[in-house]
Design an enzyme around this catalytic site. Structure first.
Site, short mmCIF file in Angstrom:
data_model
loop_
_atom_site.label_atom_id
_atom_site.label_comp_id
_atom_site.label_asym_id
_atom_site.label_seq_id
_atom_site.Cartn_x
_atom_site.Cartn_y
_atom_site.Cartn_z
N LYS A 1 55.82 119.74 59.18
CA LYS A 1 55.06 120.80 58.61
C LYS A 1 56.10 122.48 59.52
O LYS A 1 56.18 123.22 58.66
CB LYS A 1 53.68 121.73 58.40
CG LYS A 1 53.43 122.62 57.83
CD LYS A 1 54.29 123.47 56.09
CE LYS A 1 53.41 124.42 55.49
NZ LYS A 1 54.33 125.22 55.00
N LYS B 1 52.11 132.89 64.04
CA LYS B 1 51.35 131.94 63.87
C LYS B 1 52.27 130.19 64.05
O LYS B 1 52.08 129.61 64.67
CB LYS B 1 50.11 132.05 63.16
CG LYS B 1 48.65 131.12 63.44
CD LYS B 1 49.23 129.59 62.47
CE LYS B 1 49.10 129.88 60.87
NZ LYS B 1 48.53 128.61 60.26
#
Length: 302
Positions: free
Chosen positions: A176, A245
């Protein structure tokens, strides 16, 4: 609805989670959700038949399989640990699915803590947008033991159109982060290319007339460009702070691996600059405006 169906828990019924949870309950699974700061999605899911629990521990006590769909590893760790956490309430054999984009180092640590209690912790992060979450056609990349994947696959297919089992726990989160690096790299590339095009006397429409009809076009391009072309802020609702992030997590992973990542470092720093400028809650396509501003241009959508 069969009594043999597992009871499903869901924590994090926000932009992505609401659609995922909706698909679970409307496709016949008993659903328990944890209260969310925004009451509208909670009340909507309750109207469809979901029940509400006050704490993560209560969710775990009531459920066989629990989904987490929150911002990142700090939030996941807080929900897992402590007297009101999932591990305090989960019974042996329960499965916790982290659909967040989390740090793989944290994922492996939580999986070990869960295993010590007889609980299975797996990663199934998401790709695509809230539109696909509502439609039940998200992509997910899964890290889980084969026998655990076999148990959760029917549940995942309630909200995912493409389910890829990559192997053991943490491979989902690793993939991911790589996926998001490619996506955010495209965002940075498009934003910079549009700024250069504009400084060269080309319009956004002219840029799009070539890129949007050639080999460089992609589903990501289509949603990203809706802001610059049509001032549509809802086509690609992923915040700058979340993108930053994810790029921090990938930089950390690359560092642990000893991987050389100069392009990724530049992409991360561009998102860091936009967040540092107080624009962290804007959406990723609005990076085009930020890069335009660096180049002394007005916003890309005109």
């Amino acid at each position: 609805m069969s009594d043999a169906r597992p009871v499903i828990g869901f924590i994090g019924v926000g932009l992505m989670g609401h659609g995922m949870a909706k698909n679970l309950v409307t496709k016949g699974y008993p659903l328990v959700i944890m209260g969310h700061r925004k009451r509208e999605p909670v009340e909507h899911l309750k109207s469809l038949g979901a029940t509400e629990a006050a704490t993560a521990r209560e969710v775990a006590q009531a459920c066989d399989i629990v989904h987490l769909c929150v911002t990142g590893s700090p939030q996941v760790e807080a929900l897992m640990r402590g007297p009101d956490g999932l591990l305090a309430g989960a019974r042996a054999g329960a499965i916790i699915i982290d659909c967040s984009t989390s740090n793989p180092v944290s994922t492996l640590a939580l999986a070990a803590e869960a295993q010590a209690r007889g609980v299975h912790f797996v990663d199934a992060p998401l790709s695509r947008t809230p539109k696909e979450a509502e439609a039940g056609t998200l992509d997910t990349m899964v890290g889980a033991a084969p026998e655990i994947f076999a148990r959760i696959e029917p549940v995942l297919r309630c909200w995912a159109g493409q389910v890829v089992h990559l192997g053991p726990v943490s491979l989902g989160h690793k993939m991911k982060l790589i996926n998001n690096f490619v996506a955010m790299g495209y965002a940075a590339l498009y934003s910079e290319a549009m700024a250069i095009a504009r400084k060269a006397g080309l319009s956004i429409e002219q840029f799009h007339s070539v890129i949007g009809s050639g080999r460089m076009r992609s589903p990501f391009y289509d949603t990203f460009m809706q802001w610059s072309l049509n001032h549509d802020e809802n086509a690609h609702r992923f915040t700058i702070s979340n993108a930053h992030k994810d790029m921090r997590y990938l930089a950390s992973m690359a560092g642990e691996l000893g991987a050389v990542n100069p392009i990724q470092a530049d992409v991360k720093n561009l998102f860091a600059a936009m967040e540092a400028a107080g624009q962290g809650e804007r959406f990723v396509p609005m990076l085009a405006d930020f890069v335009a501003g660096i180049n002394a241009l007005p916003p890309a959508h005109g």
